[in-house]
Design an enzyme around this catalytic site. Sequence first.
Site, short mmCIF file in Angstrom:
data_model
loop_
_atom_site.label_atom_id
_atom_site.label_comp_id
_atom_site.label_asym_id
_atom_site.label_seq_id
_atom_site.Cartn_x
_atom_site.Cartn_y
_atom_site.Cartn_z
N GLU A 17 -15.38 -1.64 3.05
CA GLU A 17 -14.45 -1.07 2.07
C GLU A 17 -14.43 -1.93 0.81
O GLU A 17 -14.92 -3.05 0.80
CB GLU A 17 -13.02 -1.03 2.64
CG GLU A 17 -12.65 0.25 3.39
CD GLU A 17 -12.22 1.36 2.44
OE1 GLU A 17 -12.41 1.23 1.21
OE2 GLU A 17 -11.70 2.38 2.93
N ARG A 100 -0.07 -1.48 7.87
CA ARG A 100 -0.91 -2.50 7.24
C ARG A 100 -1.22 -2.12 5.81
O ARG A 100 -1.07 -0.97 5.40
CB ARG A 100 -2.22 -2.65 8.01
CG ARG A 100 -3.09 -1.40 8.02
CD ARG A 100 -4.47 -1.69 8.60
NE ARG A 100 -5.31 -0.51 8.72
CZ ARG A 100 -6.03 0.02 7.73
NH1 ARG A 100 -5.97 -0.52 6.52
NH2 ARG A 100 -6.78 1.07 7.94
N ASN A 102 -3.76 -1.40 2.63
CA ASN A 102 -5.01 -0.66 2.50
C ASN A 102 -5.57 -0.90 1.10
O ASN A 102 -5.50 -2.02 0.60
CB ASN A 102 -4.79 0.82 2.81
CG ASN A 102 -6.06 1.52 3.28
OD1 ASN A 102 -6.77 1.00 4.16
ND2 ASN A 102 -6.37 2.67 2.73
N ASP A 120 -2.03 4.25 12.92
CA ASP A 120 -2.38 5.56 13.50
C ASP A 120 -2.40 6.67 12.46
O ASP A 120 -2.51 7.85 12.80
CB ASP A 120 -1.43 5.92 14.64
CG ASP A 120 0.02 6.10 14.19
OD1 ASP A 120 0.29 5.96 12.99
OD2 ASP A 120 0.88 6.39 15.05
N ASN A 148 -5.14 5.12 -1.01
CA ASN A 148 -6.53 4.74 -1.20
C ASN A 148 -6.85 4.50 -2.67
O ASN A 148 -6.16 3.76 -3.34
CB ASN A 148 -7.45 5.77 -0.54
CG ASN A 148 -8.08 5.21 0.73
OD1 ASN A 148 -8.56 4.08 0.75
ND2 ASN A 148 -8.06 5.99 1.80
N ASP A 197 -11.47 9.06 -0.65
CA ASP A 197 -11.16 7.69 -0.22
C ASP A 197 -11.13 6.80 -1.47
O ASP A 197 -10.37 7.08 -2.38
CB ASP A 197 -12.22 7.25 0.80
CG ASP A 197 -11.77 6.10 1.69
OD1 ASP A 197 -11.16 5.15 1.17
OD2 ASP A 197 -12.03 6.13 2.90
#
Length: 287
Positions: A17, A100, A102, A120, A148, A197
């Site tokens: 990423e 978390r 990102n 999840d 994102n 993304d």
Amino acid sequence: MSITAYPVTDPVSEHGEGPVWSARWGGLRWVDMLAGDVLALDGATVRRRHVGKVAATLRPRAAGGYVVAAERELLLADSDDLDAPLRPLGGEAWSDPSVRMNDGGCDPDGRFYIGSMAYDAAPGRGAFYVAEPGGALRVVLPEVTISNGFDFSPDGSLAYYADTATGRVDVFDYDPDEGLGGRRPFVYVGPERGQPDGLTVDAEGGVWVALWQGGAVHRYDPAGRLDAVVALPARKVTAVAFGGDDLDRLFVTTSALDVDRAEQPEAGALFAADPGVRGRPVLPAAL
């Protein structure tokens, strides 16, 4: 227009990423996010530095060094060296272990933005934050699912942002004093093409969007029209960034998370393409 991508590395990441090119670093860095590692491309060699349970994204700091978003906190290095000591800034932003950090990025005035998501991917469990000078995070967008890509138009007046679960890339107006406002859809990506993304904006204002489960990167012109496609041999395409000495090379990260490597042997590799347009220098963090 169809553009060909080619592998730059072996499949070195489980979940690659966040590629970032900085001349100060001597090239490209990216993350193997859920391994908690920052990777650096050194010629044909990939160097790796472990920073914690999660390495969500990173940016150079305007004053030197770099910032890493870890699982629930920001970490600062005072030197550009990959292995420079890291220190926490502001402590853990939240205590919930099921959420978390990102992807993220910086605005033209150096403010560092970082998104979050539930492990999840539960709807609405994440948020999009901006870091205050002391490291405290202030919510910019609540109830986000998978925060994102985030980048700005060449003149700094527009910001592009993707919450992957919506299938949209949205656009905001940006004011140095007021921040982000006027959110509206820029493009919608149908599920048959994947989900948006990471993203980056080139010097002509084109928006390059990595398509998770889409095996491609799309370029949209400033009016939102699709005008270029980069096809990849890995379906989980995660993020894009321009790099190279002339910022004319497009780097693309991919994921091997829950992928059958027999079917997609190059999943997790870093790819590149020559798109015929240049990018812009990365916006640094003023932290």
